[in-house]
Design an enzyme around this catalytic site. Structure first.
Site, PDB file in Angstrom:
ATOM      1  N   SER A  66      -2.583 -26.693 -63.846  1.00  0.00           N
ATOM      2  CA  SER A  66      -2.606 -27.541 -65.030  1.00  0.00           C
ATOM      3  C   SER A  66      -1.659 -26.949 -66.066  1.00  0.00           C
ATOM      4  O   SER A  66      -1.418 -25.735 -66.086  1.00  0.00           O
ATOM      5  CB  SER A  66      -4.024 -27.587 -65.606  1.00  0.00           C
ATOM      6  OG  SER A  66      -4.052 -28.195 -66.881  1.00  0.00           O
ATOM      7  N   TYR A 102     -12.469 -23.566 -69.024  1.00  0.00           N
ATOM      8  CA  TYR A 102     -11.653 -24.330 -68.080  1.00  0.00           C
ATOM      9  C   TYR A 102     -10.249 -23.743 -68.011  1.00  0.00           C
ATOM     10  O   TYR A 102      -9.701 -23.527 -66.919  1.00  0.00           O
ATOM     11  CB  TYR A 102     -11.587 -25.808 -68.478  1.00  0.00           C
ATOM     12  CG  TYR A 102     -10.491 -26.553 -67.755  1.00  0.00           C
ATOM     13  CD1 TYR A 102     -10.622 -26.873 -66.411  1.00  0.00           C
ATOM     14  CD2 TYR A 102      -9.306 -26.902 -68.401  1.00  0.00           C
ATOM     15  CE1 TYR A 102      -9.602 -27.517 -65.728  1.00  0.00           C
ATOM     16  CE2 TYR A 102      -8.289 -27.547 -67.730  1.00  0.00           C
ATOM     17  CZ  TYR A 102      -8.442 -27.855 -66.397  1.00  0.00           C
ATOM     18  OH  TYR A 102      -7.422 -28.485 -65.719  1.00  0.00           O
TER      19      TYR A 102
END
Length: 276
Positions: free
Chosen positions: A133, A146
């Site tokens: 990501s 996260y």
């Protein structure tokens, strides 16, 4: 003989889009996997081999890799896609939930790599494509845990790329920005459940929720899953796959902004974005 492609988390979003794209490309046998294989029966109809695979279960992971190797000798391409976002502030997040997120996003992800590498080394070839990501390069409030998992994916992929190169194995990282999948809804649900409405971070969590909803709805900031699948296809088929693919113009701009602004100015930017 065709190349066996094993995709984790193919039931929706990026994993599904990648399976659909590679099924259209000659030379691949696509093994689409999900915790509940009944959710991807339509991919079987489209030509995929369907397997049950839960990246938090050792026997499930080993069985899936073994099934591919029995037919093809080795996994030709592993697309490590399974993952999700558990959101909440550092103080308020339930650590059991954080552990579950690490189990999927880091430990299950890592175990899949360990399982496919002996076969790839024996074959003298292979590709491992890890879905990370932009959140592995930039950190936003209420997503710290996260982001930590995606920073781990970055580090593991960088080490892996060097370690496996002598064996003819390529490792690439795909770093998407905002992609219209179920990720945003999952993150929002976990954020809403992570603290009290009267708690010290209530305003921050509300601002983050609004920001997240607006960003995923934006035609400029967010993209469709096939945008990521296209980058995965390049990493799987190119004679010279890149080490890192940052996907979407917005993601590239945000990563570069963080790099050039430094912590002070970037924090000032975040204060403007995350206030009510």
């Amino acid at each position: 003989m065709t190349t066996a492609v094993l995709i984790t988390g193919a039931s929706s979003g990026i994993g599904r889009a990648t399976a659909e794209r590679l099924l259209r490309r000659p030379g691949f046998t696509v093994y689409a996997t999900a915790r509940r294989p009944e959710t991807i029966e339509d991919l079987r109809t489209a030509g995929a081999q369907v397997l049950a695979l839960d990246v938090t279960d050792e026997s499930s992971m080993a069985a899936a890799v073994r099934a591919v190797e029995e037919q093809h000798g080795s996994v030709g391409v592993l697309i490590n896609n399974a993952g999700y976002g558990e959101y909440g502030t550092i103080e308020e997040a339930e650590l059991d939930a954080v552990r579950r997120q690490f189990e999927t996003n880091v430990f299950g992800f890592s175990r899949m790599i360990q399982l496919v590498l002996p076969g790839m080394r024996a074959a003298g070839a292979g590709r491992i494509i890890n879905i990370g990501s932009m959140g592995g390069r930039v950190t936003f409030p209420v997503g710290g845990y996260y982001h930590a998992t995606k920073y781990a994916v970055e580090a593991i992929t960088d080490a892996l790329r060097f370690e496996t190169a002598p064996f003819g194995i390529h490792a690439s990282l795909i770093a998407p920005g905002l992609i219209r999948t179920g990720f945003g809804a999952t993150a929002a649900r976990s954020l809403a459940a992570s603290g009290s409405a009267a708690g010290p971070y209530a305003e921050l969590r509300a601002a983050a929720d609004e920001q997240m909803a607006a960003s995923y709805a934006s035609p400029v900031l967010a993209a469709e899953p096939d945008t990521v699948a296209s980058a995965v296809e390049h990493a799987a088929t190119s004679g010279r796959p890149r080490a890192r693919y940052t996907v979407t113009p917005a993601a590239k701009a945000i990563v570069q902004s963080r790099r050039f602004l430094g912590s002070g100015l970037f924090d000032a930017y975040l204060r403007l974005q995350f206030r009510k």
